[in-house]
Structure formats: C-alpha cells, structure tokens
Design a protein around this motif. Structure first.
Motif, short mmCIF file in Angstrom:
data_model
loop_
_atom_site.label_atom_id
_atom_site.label_comp_id
_atom_site.label_asym_id
_atom_site.label_seq_id
_atom_site.Cartn_x
_atom_site.Cartn_y
_atom_site.Cartn_z
N TYR A 117 0.82 -1.21 0.00
CA TYR A 117 0.00 0.00 0.00
C TYR A 117 0.86 1.27 0.00
O TYR A 117 0.41 2.32 -0.45
CB TYR A 117 -1.03 -0.04 1.14
N ALA A 121 0.35 4.24 -2.59
CA ALA A 121 0.26 5.64 -2.15
C ALA A 121 1.20 6.53 -2.95
O ALA A 121 0.88 7.68 -3.26
CB ALA A 121 0.59 5.73 -0.66
N CYS A 128 -5.11 -2.15 -5.95
CA CYS A 128 -4.51 -3.08 -4.99
C CYS A 128 -4.18 -4.42 -5.63
O CYS A 128 -3.80 -5.36 -4.95
CB CYS A 128 -5.45 -3.27 -3.81
N LEU A 160 -9.66 1.50 -4.18
CA LEU A 160 -9.25 0.45 -3.23
C LEU A 160 -10.40 -0.11 -2.40
O LEU A 160 -10.20 -1.02 -1.60
CB LEU A 160 -8.18 1.00 -2.27
N GLY A 181 -8.40 2.23 8.48
CA GLY A 181 -7.69 1.94 7.22
C GLY A 181 -8.10 2.96 6.18
O GLY A 181 -8.66 2.63 5.14
N GLY A 183 -6.64 4.89 4.03
CA GLY A 183 -6.02 5.02 2.71
C GLY A 183 -5.70 6.47 2.39
O GLY A 183 -5.18 7.21 3.23
N ASP A 205 -4.41 4.79 9.68
CA ASP A 205 -3.81 3.87 8.71
C ASP A 205 -2.38 3.57 9.18
O ASP A 205 -1.74 4.40 9.80
CB ASP A 205 -3.78 4.50 7.32
N THR A 207 0.12 2.64 7.09
CA THR A 207 1.11 2.84 6.02
C THR A 207 1.49 4.31 5.95
O THR A 207 0.65 5.17 5.63
CB THR A 207 0.53 2.35 4.67
N MET A 210 0.67 6.33 2.90
CA MET A 210 -0.78 6.56 2.75
C MET A 210 -1.19 7.75 3.61
O MET A 210 -1.95 8.62 3.19
CB MET A 210 -1.58 5.34 3.20
N VAL A 251 -10.69 -3.28 4.48
CA VAL A 251 -9.45 -3.20 5.26
C VAL A 251 -9.30 -4.39 6.22
O VAL A 251 -8.23 -4.99 6.31
CB VAL A 251 -9.43 -1.88 6.09
#
Ligand SMILES: C[S@@+](CC[C@H](N)C(=O)[O-])C[C@H]1O[C@@H](n2cnc3c(N)ncnc32)[C@H](O)[C@@H]1O
Length: 350
Positions: A117, A121, A128, A160, A181, A183, A205, A207, A210, A251
């Motif tokens: 992810y 991003a 995905c 996503l 989640g 994103g 999130d 990540t 992201m 998610v």
C-alpha cells in the motif's frame, strides 16, 4: 458393526456436531497423528487465534480433546485411546505433515501489506492488484460512489474499496467519525462533508506513505475537520468511548487479528454507536498456498475469513449485526471469480 457404546444420547449428538466442521476435522486429524500446541492450529488452518480457540472449546466440550498446560503453552491431544479408535472408526483420517507450509506470521503479513500500500500511495502501482484492468473511477462507480463523489475527490479515490460505507451508513452533522484503514482519505472526506464543522473525522492507517498522501489531500481539499493518525487498527490510537460512528472499507480482511479489530472498535465507540463495514468475506475456504500468496493477501482475498467466522467474531466482540447487502458479482468483476463476496454491515454497540 462398531457400537459407540460409551457415547449416549445428547453426548452423541454433540460428538457428531463437533466433527461437522472442516476446521475441526483438520484439528482432530492432526491430533490423531500427534499432540499439538494450540498456537500450531492457527498456522495450520490460517484462521486467527480466536476462531481456533472457539473450535478447540467445542471439541473439548464434546469430550473429543483434552488439554494440559506446559509452561506458556497449552498442549491439546485426543482424550484417550478409546476416543482415537472411535474417531478412526468414524472415518476421521490422520492428517500428515500438517505443519508443513506453515502460515505467514502476523508481522510478516503486515509488512507485506504496508509495502504494497506504500507503493500504491506513491503512485508506483495502480489499484490493490484485484482489478488491474479497471480504472479507479470504474471501480468506484461499480461499488456505489456517485460521479460527483469521484470528481470531488479524484486524488483520494485510488480504487481500493469494495463498497461505499458513507452511502449506506447513517452519518449526521456533529458526529465524530473514525475511518479504519483510511487510505488516501476518500471515505474520510465524504464523511467530513456530512459531519460539518461541528463534527470531526479521524482516519487511521498503518502505512506511512498513505497517511502522508491523505494529509496532503486534506490540505488540497481544504478540510480542517479531518485528522489522519498513523496507527494499527488492532491497537487503535483513539480514546475509549469517544466515537459516534466507525466506517471501514475493504481493510479488516488485511488484518491478521480481526478479533482485536472488532474489540478495539467496540472499545472506542460510545454506547449506541454504529459501525459501517464494507469488506471481503469468503464463501469457500482457500488453499494454504492461496492464503500465503502475497498478491492475494494484498488484493484483499488471501487474508479474508469465511463469512460465518467473520460474523461470529463481530458477535463475540459484543455488537448487534445487520447485514445491509451482499455483493457476489464483485467476485467476477474484480476478483477473477474467487469464491467471495463484498459484505456490507451495520454494527451497533449495545
Ligand atoms: C484496500 S485499502 C482501503 C483504503 C480505503 N479504506 C479506501 O477504501 O480507499 C487498505 C488500507 O488499509 C490499511 N491497513 C491495512 N492493515 C492495516 C492495519 N492493521 N492498521 C491500519 N491500517 C491498515 C492499508 O495501509 C491501506 O491503506
């Protein structure tokens, strides 16, 4: 003919009911071969520890298994030799090498998901991996977003999701909304428009890239009622009893311990609070190879649970569940025909 002389009436019904489940049959098959630690079965079956504990409890209560503690470990075995014979006479087969090809561990899974992810991003890959030949706009249109939604927040729609929780969820002006989640922030921004200046949206999130992209988008679209927090939804960076509505879009299937996610969601919601989920659930078990396939995990298939197991975990967390919709066509549209559906749920904290 062999007689189950020591299993009578209700006990007999419980015995056969306990065996009437593929996961429990696998557990029993493995134990016919050798004793195992409870922790092994999670790796063997690809189910999370909570689901496994529930299956083990059923088997113990049916008198099929027993367990003993050995330091930190709980070791399970078939109750006694007589039970072993009964199981074999009933056709339960020993399962060989049940620990070979063991399941990817939780931390590795999370790293794989983060890396994937992160690349999305940064715009290094599109989508995905579930629906390479569709644009983000086409994916969004097929799962319930309006053209106005996608045009308003084109930088946040990365294609996503697997539904539109802000459309079927009841989100009111002034609500505190939490997006699990989040994103690039697509659903957070749609929710932010609904809650207005008297409300607030928190996106979480794990990540980093992201979160960076979502924060940049919040600036771009001029939102000051949206905050993006780095964190793991298994351990939410959010106060207890502080949120009116939780949304989550495609998610939870990615998270190794889904039971913790639902318990955390329950913790942070206020009494009477609502949670709106769109997620992928399985209609048929995957093979061990499929569950360990990095691409399938990242494309929301490999880590998905069977629908009934998913719903059981939610109930165990204390929620009341209403199924709003089940989209089975999504399997053909976006998931190469894998036996799955996108489920839309409303959960209520009692
Ligand atoms: C399929 S995308 C969905 C993004 C967004 N909900 C949407 O519909 O556009 C999954 C997102 O969940 C995040 N994620 C996966 N596991 C997570 C976890 N354990 N904690 C927090 N975020 C997670 C990923 O980083 C990714 O941004």
């Amino acid at each position: 003919m062999y007689k189950y002389t020591f299993i009578m009436g209700e006990d007999k019904a419980r015995f056969f009911k306990a065996l009437g489940d593929p996961t429990r049959l696998t557990i029993v098959g493995c134990l016919l071969k050798q004793d195992h630690c409870a922790c092994d079965f999670s790796k063997i079956s690809g189910k999370d520890q909570t689901t496994i504990s529930r299956h083990l409890k059923v088997l113990v209560e049916a008198g099929i298994l027993r367990y003993e503690k050995d330091g930190r470990y709980v070791i399970y075995s078939i109750r006694d030799d007589k039970m072993k014979q009964t199981l074999e006479k009933c056709g339960v087969e020993k399962v060989d090498s049940c620990c070979s090809g063991s399941e990817m561990d939780a931390d590795t899974k999370k790293d794989v998901v983060k890396k994937n992810y992160g690349r999305i991003a940064l715009g290094l890959v599109q989508g995905c991996g579930c629906c390479d030949d569709l644009t983000s706009e086409q994916v969004a249109a097929s799962i319930g977003y309006s053209q106005q939604d996608t045009e308003s927040f084109s930088e946040a729609n990365l294609g996503l999701g697997c539904g539109n929780p802000t459309a079927f969820g009841e989100i009111k002006e002034g609500d505190i909304v939490l997006d699990l989640g989040s994103g690039a922030g697509f659903d957070s921004f749609l929710a932010a428009r609904k809650v207005g200046n008297t409300g607030k949206v928190i996106g979480v999130d794990m990540t980093e890239d992201m979160i960076a992209r979502a924060r940049k988008n919040a600036e771009r679209y001029g939102f000051d009622n949206v905050e993006f927090r780095m964190g793991d939804i298994e351990d939410l960076p959010v106060e207890t009893d502080s949120v009116d509505v939780i949304i989550s879009n495609c998610v939870i299937n990615l998270v190794p311990d889904k039971s913790r996610v639902f318990r955390e969601a329950y913790r942070v919601l206020r009494g009477g609070g609502r949670m709106y989920i769109s997620d992928i659930v399985l209609l048929k078990e995957l093979t061990s190879e499929e569950r360990n396939d990095e691409e399938l995990i990242c494309s929301c298939v490999g880590g998905a649970l069977m629908k009934e197991d998913y719903l059981d975990l939610i109930k165990e967390a204390g929620f009341e569940i209403s199924i709003i919709d089940e989209d089975r066509d999504i399997s053909k549209r976006q998931y190469s025909g894998y036996p799955l559906e996108s489920i839309k749920l409303e959960l209520r904290k009692k």
